[in-house]
Design an enzyme around this catalytic site. Structure first.
Site, PDB file in Angstrom:
ATOM      1  N   LYS A  79      80.611 -21.702  43.877  1.00  0.00           N
ATOM      2  CA  LYS A  79      79.796 -20.713  43.179  1.00  0.00           C
ATOM      3  C   LYS A  79      78.494 -20.517  43.935  1.00  0.00           C
ATOM      4  O   LYS A  79      77.898 -21.490  44.436  1.00  0.00           O
ATOM      5  CB  LYS A  79      79.532 -21.204  41.748  1.00  0.00           C
ATOM      6  N   SER A 154      79.387 -17.574  33.675  1.00  0.00           N
ATOM      7  CA  SER A 154      78.866 -16.947  34.878  1.00  0.00           C
ATOM      8  C   SER A 154      79.634 -17.334  36.140  1.00  0.00           C
ATOM      9  O   SER A 154      79.369 -16.806  37.216  1.00  0.00           O
ATOM     10  CB  SER A 154      77.394 -17.329  35.053  1.00  0.00           C
ATOM     11  N   SER A 178      80.120 -21.616  31.023  1.00  0.00           N
ATOM     12  CA  SER A 178      80.325 -20.811  32.229  1.00  0.00           C
ATOM     13  C   SER A 178      81.410 -21.305  33.160  1.00  0.00           C
ATOM     14  O   SER A 178      81.741 -20.634  34.126  1.00  0.00           O
ATOM     15  CB  SER A 178      79.006 -20.694  33.007  1.00  0.00           C
TER      16      SER A 178
END
Length: 454
Positions: A79, A154, A178
């Site tokens: 990420k 996210s 997330s």
């Protein structure tokens, strides 16, 4: 079948048997990314040159008998909140478009030490806040099962990359769901470890009290192997070592009251949850309905802490570079202005109380079962790109209490994945993987993959 479709364990066996090389394994992943990522928009930065050098080194080391562990020579991705030395880490924001860290985050360093091969950095909502947005540097990742739908946030790019077959495992972060909500929306496995089980140094924070780092993976065993590689060394059991063990006699508390009467519940979701409880019972687990603390109160307390800590971290940049934030992200951060110190103190106090109440349940139960989200992934058409849209989940309370959680696919509704979550006692990631792997093996939900033209 492409080499990119091999599990981590299968790929590891092939590498050690010299059936194929890490360079060949990498090439299969790069071909898959070239074929699919234009539709999925998962990658922000592709590190092809570095990956080839790492794959060549892995081949050389394995040929010499130097084995760094199960992820040696295995491609993965991060990420884009996770620092990587010499590679930009943007946090999905204009503020950090040119930011190039000088050192790896601890989690990236652990994977490098284990010989894993970094493919690149993956899409995230701006600073892990809200989305999808239309005023950020990178387009939103898309759901592999239906590109008109979101992946959730996210860790949106991590879910799209794993579910879309671009990589078997990726690292995300989870402050209020997330890792878990993108896993549920996209049909992959997400493991939110217990608080501080995986080091956070070098990861752009959202809320220091709630942030957790963990894998999104194509299977429970892939997630377990990845978790073992990144977790702080401890006396707890290896998660991968628990895979394949029987779950007969394990006790699972079913928190059905947390969702079944909620008007936001998609009917298919309730049916699937009851079926999952039945499947676990058939596999030998003992299922009993239980009551958890009030969800809305727990979510509200967690949101207070999140907003206060996020604002504190970003306040200087908000004052000096407000125009560089996306509209949704800035407005989400600004909500922290209304939170007082007394609010935060009371939220932490309640969090400790609820943690104790849930800990008491683990004197009787090996895991707790509940839903991850109340509905399947919404379409992009439900968002205007500027205003946040509430998507009903059941995730934030376990960031507040710090318990580990494993999110798993549990079926489909209208072609979109649905997901459950299993909550464990502190340090209980291995037990969760044992239960999750048994459920995965006893059902066909994880075997169903999205269709691509390639």
């Amino acid at each position: 079948m492409s080499l990119a479709d091999l599990s981590i364990a299968e790929a590891g066996e092939g590498l050690r048997a010299r059936t194929f090389s890490s360079v060949e394994l990498l090439s299969a992943h790069l071909e898959r990314i070239a074929a699919r990522d234009s539709a999925l928009q998962a990658f922000v930065t592709l590190t092809e040159d570095r990956a080839r050098a790492e794959a060549e080194r892995a081949d050389d080391e394995l040929a010499r008998g130097e084995d760094r562990g199960p992820l040696h020579g295995i491609p993965y991705a991060l990420k884009d909140l996770i620092d990587t030395a010499g590679i930009r880490t943007t946090g999905g924001s204009k503020l950090h478009l040119e930011r190039v860290p000088q050192r790896d985050a601890d989690v990236a360093g652990s994977l490098a030490d284990g010989g894993a091969v970094l493919l690149g950095k993956l899409m995230t909502y701006e600073f892990a806040l809200v989305g999808p947005s239309t005023d950020l540097p990178f387009p939103a990742a898309r759901n592999p099962f239906n590109r008109d739908h979101i992946t959730g946030g996210s860790s949106s790019g991590s879910a799209a990359a794993v579910a879309g077959g671009l990589v078997r495992t990726a690292i995300g972060s989870d402050t209020g769901g997330s890792i878990r909500s993108p896993s549920a929306y996209s049909g992959c496995v997400g493991l939110k470890p217990g608080y501080e089980r995986v080091p956070r140094r070098g990861v752009i924070p959202l809320s220091e009290s709630l942030d957790c780092i963990g894998p999104l993976s194509a299977s429970v065993k892939d997630a377990a192997l990845t978790f073992d590689a990144i977790a702080t060394p401890s006396d707890f059991d290896s998660a991968a070592a628990e895979i394949g063990r029987d779950i007969a006699g394990l006790r699972i508390g079913y928190a059905r009251d947390w969702f079944i009467d909620d008007p936001a519940l998609q009917p298919d979701m309730g049916v699937a949850m009851d079926a999952a409880a039945s499947d676990l019972s058939i596999l030998g687990a003992r299922i009993e309905e239980i009551a958890l603390p009030d969800y809305e109160a727990m979510e509200a307390a967690g949101a207070i802490i999140l907003h206060a800590e996020a604002l504190a971290y970003h306040l200087d940049d908000m004052r000096s570079r407000s125009a560089d934030y996306g509209r949704q992200g800035f407005n989400s951060l600004a909500a922290g202005v209304a939170v007082t110190g007394d609010d935060v103190e009371r939220a932490h106090r309640l969090g400790r109380k609820w943690r104790s109440e849930i800990d008491a349940l683990f004197a009787r139960y090996d895991a707790i079962l509940t839903v991850t989200t109340l509905a399947t992934a919404p379409a992009f058409s439900a968002f205007d790109g500027e205003s946040p849209v509430w998507t009903p989940m059941r995730t934030l309370p376990f960031n507040l209490t710090g318990h580990p959680v494993l999110a798993l696919p549990m079926g489909f509704a209208n072609g979109l994945p649905m997901g459950l979550q299993l909550i464990g006692r502190h340090g209980g990631e291995a037990r969760l993987c044992r239960i999750g792997a048994a459920y995965e093996a006893g059902t066909d939900h994880s075997a169903q993959k999205p269709v691509f033209a390639d």
